[in-house]
Design a protein around this motif. Structure first.
Motif, mmCIF file in Angstrom:
data_model
loop_
_atom_site.group_PDB
_atom_site.id
_atom_site.type_symbol
_atom_site.label_atom_id
_atom_site.label_comp_id
_atom_site.label_asym_id
_atom_site.label_seq_id
_atom_site.Cartn_x
_atom_site.Cartn_y
_atom_site.Cartn_z
ATOM 1 N N LEU A 1 -20.742 37.096 -54.025
ATOM 2 C CA LEU A 1 -20.103 38.017 -55.567
ATOM 3 C C LEU A 1 -19.454 38.558 -54.600
ATOM 4 C CD1 LEU A 1 -24.051 40.077 -55.036
ATOM 5 C CD2 LEU A 1 -22.973 38.742 -56.840
ATOM 6 N N THR A 2 -18.812 38.139 -53.101
ATOM 7 C CA THR A 2 -17.143 38.295 -52.908
ATOM 8 C C THR A 2 -16.446 38.433 -54.270
ATOM 9 O OG1 THR A 2 -17.836 37.145 -50.770
ATOM 10 C CG2 THR A 2 -15.355 37.484 -51.225
ATOM 11 N N SER A 3 -15.683 37.273 -54.791
ATOM 12 C CA SER A 3 -14.623 36.900 -56.282
ATOM 13 C C SER A 3 -15.233 38.467 -56.715
ATOM 14 C CB SER A 3 -14.673 35.456 -56.453
ATOM 15 O OG SER A 3 -16.507 35.237 -57.716
ATOM 16 N N LEU A 4 -16.643 38.669 -57.513
ATOM 17 C CA LEU A 4 -16.827 39.105 -58.597
ATOM 18 C C LEU A 4 -16.419 40.788 -58.000
ATOM 19 C CD1 LEU A 4 -18.273 40.072 -61.035
ATOM 20 C CD2 LEU A 4 -20.235 40.078 -60.010
ATOM 21 N N GLY A 5 -17.220 41.248 -56.774
ATOM 22 C CA GLY A 5 -16.884 42.412 -55.789
ATOM 23 C C GLY A 5 -14.833 42.330 -55.906
ATOM 24 N N TYR A 6 -13.878 41.844 -55.931
ATOM 25 C CA TYR A 6 -13.058 41.608 -55.938
ATOM 26 C C TYR A 6 -12.397 41.784 -57.135
ATOM 27 C CZ TYR A 6 -7.671 40.376 -55.767
ATOM 28 O OH TYR A 6 -6.212 40.203 -55.616
ATOM 29 N N ALA A 7 -12.916 41.300 -57.889
ATOM 30 C CA ALA A 7 -12.778 41.608 -59.061
ATOM 31 C C ALA A 7 -12.902 43.123 -60.529
ATOM 32 C CB ALA A 7 -13.185 41.194 -60.565
ATOM 33 N N PHE A 8 -14.152 43.668 -59.289
ATOM 34 C CA PHE A 8 -13.552 45.145 -60.160
ATOM 35 C C PHE A 8 -13.400 46.218 -58.546
ATOM 36 C CE2 PHE A 8 -17.245 42.570 -62.299
ATOM 37 C CZ PHE A 8 -17.373 43.661 -63.405
ATOM 38 N N GLY A 9 -13.855 45.600 -57.506
ATOM 39 C CA GLY A 9 -12.404 46.613 -57.107
ATOM 40 C C GLY A 9 -10.986 46.381 -57.178
ATOM 41 N N ARG A 10 -10.391 45.540 -57.449
ATOM 42 C CA ARG A 10 -8.648 45.417 -58.028
ATOM 43 C C ARG A 10 -8.514 46.282 -59.232
ATOM 44 N NH1 ARG A 10 -5.545 40.569 -60.301
ATOM 45 N NH2 ARG A 10 -7.281 40.625 -61.183
ATOM 46 N N LEU A 11 -9.769 46.488 -60.737
ATOM 47 C CA LEU A 11 -9.687 46.863 -61.528
ATOM 48 C C LEU A 11 -10.114 48.521 -60.931
ATOM 49 C CD1 LEU A 11 -9.386 46.849 -64.711
ATOM 50 C CD2 LEU A 11 -12.154 45.981 -64.965
ATOM 51 N N ALA A 12 -11.342 49.131 -60.271
ATOM 52 C CA ALA A 12 -11.099 50.376 -59.818
ATOM 53 C C ALA A 12 -9.816 50.864 -59.207
ATOM 54 C CB ALA A 12 -12.504 50.263 -59.058
ATOM 55 N N GLY A 13 -9.239 49.830 -58.684
ATOM 56 C CA GLY A 13 -7.684 50.243 -57.896
ATOM 57 C C GLY A 13 -6.209 50.801 -59.076
ATOM 58 N N ALA A 14 -6.665 49.983 -60.355
ATOM 59 C CA ALA A 14 -5.996 49.439 -60.430
ATOM 60 C C ALA A 14 -6.033 51.234 -61.819
ATOM 61 C CB ALA A 14 -5.435 49.269 -62.043
ATOM 62 N N VAL A 15 -6.443 51.298 -62.333
ATOM 63 C CA VAL A 15 -6.883 52.648 -62.388
ATOM 64 C C VAL A 15 -7.054 53.678 -62.385
ATOM 65 C CG1 VAL A 15 -9.388 53.969 -64.315
ATOM 66 C CG2 VAL A 15 -9.063 51.867 -64.476
ATOM 67 N N ARG A 16 -7.416 53.565 -60.949
ATOM 68 C CA ARG A 16 -7.335 54.726 -60.265
ATOM 69 C C ARG A 16 -5.924 55.362 -59.970
ATOM 70 N NH1 ARG A 16 -8.832 55.251 -53.469
ATOM 71 N NH2 ARG A 16 -7.826 57.693 -53.069
ATOM 72 N N PHE A 17 -5.120 54.701 -59.819
ATOM 73 C CA PHE A 17 -3.395 54.460 -59.275
ATOM 74 C C PHE A 17 -2.782 54.288 -60.808
ATOM 75 C CE2 PHE A 17 -5.000 53.095 -54.991
ATOM 76 C CZ PHE A 17 -4.631 54.290 -54.535
ATOM 77 N N ALA A 18 -2.738 54.303 -61.582
ATOM 78 C CA ALA A 18 -2.398 54.232 -63.265
ATOM 79 C C ALA A 18 -2.235 55.196 -63.586
ATOM 80 C CB ALA A 18 -3.612 53.607 -64.186
ATOM 81 N N SER A 19 -0.773 55.697 -64.294
ATOM 82 C CA SER A 19 -0.268 56.729 -64.865
ATOM 83 C C SER A 19 -1.094 57.861 -65.869
ATOM 84 C CB SER A 19 1.246 56.909 -64.684
ATOM 85 O OG SER A 19 1.516 55.870 -66.223
ATOM 86 N N PRO A 20 -0.774 59.119 -66.169
ATOM 87 C CA PRO A 20 -1.552 59.827 -67.037
ATOM 88 C C PRO A 20 -1.253 59.116 -68.222
ATOM 89 C CG PRO A 20 -0.458 61.554 -65.444
ATOM 90 C CD PRO A 20 0.000 59.782 -65.545
ATOM 91 N N GLU A 21 -0.092 58.795 -68.999
ATOM 92 C CA GLU A 21 0.215 57.624 -69.538
ATOM 93 C C GLU A 21 -0.405 56.370 -69.742
ATOM 94 O OE1 GLU A 21 4.358 56.094 -72.376
ATOM 95 O OE2 GLU A 21 4.231 55.579 -69.636
ATOM 96 N N ILE A 22 -0.385 55.878 -69.303
ATOM 97 C CA ILE A 22 -1.256 54.510 -69.000
ATOM 98 C C ILE A 22 -3.018 54.932 -68.806
ATOM 99 C CG2 ILE A 22 -1.928 52.416 -67.573
ATOM 100 C CD1 ILE A 22 1.008 52.471 -66.729
#
Length: 371
Positions: free
Chosen positions: A6-27
């Motif tokens: 599940l390493t690659s799967l966890g990486y894919a979901f973790g990277r997505l969670a990081g993108a959501v967390r640090f996205a600007s309010p507009e994005i």
């Protein structure tokens, strides 16, 4: 003992969670609207194409949440607006206004949605599918916690006949000379309801269509269903991350192209709608931004002058596939009639060549030189 890495799967979901967390309010706002649009595409995939009109023909723009004439679209956005978490509900409300949605789900569809909500709300550790995926011991802070909740919901819902998926079968079609084999897909079950609930609850934001229909098939072994879920969810997470990148790039393109407008111009808001939901009509733009038809025309024209969209018949506004260089039109050759001017020039060149050839054929004693 997990049977998958599940390493690659966890990486894919973790990277997505990081993108959501640090996205600007507009994005984030644009991404929420894009999630609602993608939820419609996932619904159509899971629930089938449906029948539209007296001829039972599918919609010509079936995958576009704004342009489709599939009546089920109204039900999807109305339900998300009523049951979604604030970001999803707010985005769905925008779509409800844009398409003037009025007709909700029928009683049997609402029953499936209620069952899916109950299954997601349960805090059970999961069953066969959860264990086969290696997600039984995933904690709340793990990137795959949302996927574990989805698998646990499948373990609950697969016991219900309305959610169990069947396998397709082959049949023989008799022809005058011979018979041919034809594959007949199974009728869709309730997988669409679970995916819609997962979106509304924000279980794995902003992924849509997380669960494939395959995981509800009784004729497959647990390992096969688990492999289908892991592979499918990994693809969906990667696709959603690419959507985030696309949104960020498109919004940046809009800022650069519309930099010359005043801060009060609504063209930027109009472009954000198109980035999220795709092509739309001017009347829908007017409803979303609270503008008159004339006001929507002004914003559409501003986007077209910036090279961001093309304007088509029927009030359709289509985003361009590439950025166009837009300047002040100083000459006819540089303006909107450039292609027509080029055709005219080519035709005149052909005429000149023909005239020159004819002059060469006229004898010198009897010819005249007309200019």
């Amino acid at each position: 003992m997990p049977i998958f890495d599940l390493t690659s799967l966890g990486y894919a979901f973790g990277r997505l969670a990081g993108a959501v967390r640090f996205a600007s309010p507009e994005i984030r706002k644009v991404a929420s609207l894009a999630t609602v649009a993608d939820a419609w595409r996932a619904y159509r995939r899971d629930a089938g194409i449906g029948d539209v009109g007296p001829a039972h023909q599918p919609s010509t723009d079936a995958l576009s949440i704004l342009l489709t004439d599939d009546p089920r679209r109204d039900a999807v956005v109305l339900w998300l607006a009523a049951h979604g978490e604030p970001p999803i509900a707010d985005a769905a409300e925008v779509v409800v206004r844009m398409v003037n949605a009025t007709r909700g789900f029928e009683a049997d569809a609402l029953a499936l949605l209620n069952a899916a909500q109950d299954a997601v709300a349960q805090a059970a550790a999961g069953g066969c599918l959860t264990g086969a995926c290696g997600l039984a011991d995933v904690g709340p802070n793990h990137p795959l916690h949302g996927l574990a909740r989805a698998a646990a919901a499948v373990d609950v819902l697969i016991r219900a006949a309305d959610f169990a998926e069947g396998a397709g079968h082959e049949t023989l079609l008799p022809l005058p000379s011979r018979s041919i084999r034809h594959y007949v897909a199974s009728e869709p079950a309730g997988c669409w309801a679970l995916n819609l609930v997962l979106v509304a609850r924000g279980i794995v934001p902003p992924v849509t269509g997380l669960v494939p229909r395959t995981v509800f098939r009784f004729d497959l072994a647990d390992a096969e269903r688990a492999a289908a879920l892991v592979d499918h969810s990994n693809c969906e997470a990667l696709a959603t991350f690419m959507t985030f990148e696309r949104i960020e790039s498109a919004l940046g393109r809009g800022r650069d192209s519309l930099a010359g407008l005043s801060r009060n111009a609504r063209a930027r808001d109009a472009w954000a709608l198109i980035v999220a939901a795709g092509p739309l009509r001017r009347i829908q733009l007017a409803r979303a931004l609270g503008l008159s038809r004339a006001g929507a025309d002004i914003q559409a024209d501003a986007l077209a002058r910036a090279g961001l969209v093309t304007l088509s018949a029927g009030g359709r506004i289509q985003p361009t596939q590439r950025q166009l260089l837009v300047e002040q039109y100083a000459t006819l050759e540089d303006g909107p009639l450039a292609l027509a001017t080029a055709d005219l020039d080519a035709s005149m060149a052909d005429i000149d060549r023909l005239l020159g050839h004819s002059r060469c054929l006229v004898p010198a004693s009897g010819g005249s030189d007309r200019r």
